[in-house]
Design an enzyme around this catalytic site. Structure first.
Site, short mmCIF file in Angstrom:
data_model
loop_
_atom_site.label_atom_id
_atom_site.label_comp_id
_atom_site.label_asym_id
_atom_site.label_seq_id
_atom_site.Cartn_x
_atom_site.Cartn_y
_atom_site.Cartn_z
N ASP A 1 -2.74 -0.71 10.20
CA ASP A 1 -3.44 0.56 9.92
C ASP A 1 -2.54 1.81 10.01
OD1 ASP A 1 -5.46 -1.29 9.88
OD2 ASP A 1 -6.61 -0.42 11.51
N LYS B 1 -9.54 -4.26 5.82
CA LYS B 1 -10.44 -4.80 6.84
C LYS B 1 -11.52 -3.77 7.17
CE LYS B 1 -7.32 -3.53 10.68
NZ LYS B 1 -8.21 -2.68 11.45
N LYS C 1 -12.16 -3.52 13.37
CA LYS C 1 -10.96 -3.20 14.15
C LYS C 1 -9.96 -4.37 14.12
CE LYS C 1 -12.95 0.65 15.14
NZ LYS C 1 -12.67 1.78 14.23
N THR D 1 -4.35 1.83 16.43
CA THR D 1 -3.89 2.35 17.72
C THR D 1 -3.76 1.17 18.68
OG1 THR D 1 -6.16 2.78 18.49
CG2 THR D 1 -5.02 4.58 17.39
N CYS E 1 -7.18 -1.20 17.26
CA CYS E 1 -6.98 -2.23 16.23
C CYS E 1 -5.82 -3.18 16.54
CB CYS E 1 -6.81 -1.56 14.88
SG CYS E 1 -8.37 -0.82 14.32
C1 C5J Z 1 -7.57 1.75 14.63
C2 C5J Z 1 -9.38 3.16 15.28
N1 C5J Z 1 -6.87 1.42 13.54
N2 C5J Z 1 -8.72 3.64 16.34
N3 C5J Z 1 -8.78 2.31 14.42
O1 C5J Z 1 -7.13 1.58 15.74
O2 C5J Z 1 -10.51 3.50 15.07
#
Ligand code: C5J
Length: 228
Positions: A27, A132, A135, A161, A165
């Site tokens: 992500d 996706k 998460k 993060t 995720c």
């Molecule tokens: C990810 C989020 N990618 N923090 N998403 O960690 O919502």
């Protein structure tokens, strides 16, 4: 006798076979790293994620050079929101929720500029991009089949993060029998304390979810020929 190359990691080094490892970048999207996206809409300081970009670039270059499979993921939803649970859509301030218009297009929606991976880490031809809705990167995606089809056993994981995720994906991968390695400096969080604790949780109890290494150790290990 060929000895496997070892990746320095905690709680202990692990064997690294580049042909059976995949670099998974989670992500690294404009929606999380740039102003005006989903991350900022939830009240976060997106600059806290920027430290991971350089280390991710380094491992991406090293993985490409070593022939390690590279997979990118993107969190997001269909434009009609049919894959977005109502409980998720209700999060955040009204007017700045998933699907609402923002400076980078509709927030967290596939095909919008904010959904793109940041240019510094843009995928190249032959690198799968897994979209996706959740998460974890295994949930409602074809990731597991991609990995099994290539005989992948070890996941080298960076992205954002750390505690959301990245962590969810490592937990999912660990339960599916993959050796999961969080690359500490390739991950980041809006909350530095969650980043530190997230990594600590992975390697605690003898590596209950996996291992923690970093970009320097991985690039060095990939550059070193397997010991004979
Ligand atoms: C990810 C989020 N990618 N923090 N998403 O960690 O919502």
């Amino acid at each position: 006798m060929i000895l496997p190359r070892l990746l320095p990691a905690e709680p202990e080094p692990l064997p690294l076979d580049p042909a059976r490892a995949a670099l998974l970048l989670i992500d690294m999207q404009r929606d999380f790293l740039e102003a005006g996206g989903f991350g900022e809409a939830l009240g976060n300081d997106v600059t806290r994620l920027h430290a991971a970009i350089g280390p991710c670039q380094a491992v991406l270059a090293a993985a490409r050079a070593a022939g390690v499979m590279v997979i990118h993921t993107r969190e997001g939803h269909r434009p009609d929101l049919s894959d977005a649970p109502p409980a998720k859509l209700a999060r955040g301030a009204p007017g700045r929720r998933i699907g609402d218009p923002g400076p980078m297009g509709r927030i967290l929606i596939q095909g919008e500029p904010g959904h793109d991976i940041i240019p510094a880490l843009a995928p190249i031809a032959g690198e799968p991009v897994v979209d996706k809705p959740g998460k974890g990167a295994f949930h409602a995606t074809g990731l597991e089949a991609m990995l099994r089809n290539r005989g992948i056993e070890t996941l080298l994981v960076g992205g954002v993060t750390t505690e959301v995720c990245v962590h969810t994906t490592i937990r999912e991968g660990n339960d599916r029998g993959f050796r999961c390695v969080a690359l500490a400096d390739c991950c980041a969080s809006y909350f530095p304390e969650f980043h530190a604790l997230g990594l600590a949780m992975i390697k605690a109890q003898g590596g209950i979810f996996g291992w923690v290494s970093d970009s320097v150790a991985l690039t060095a290990a990939l550059a070193t020929p397997a010991a004979a």
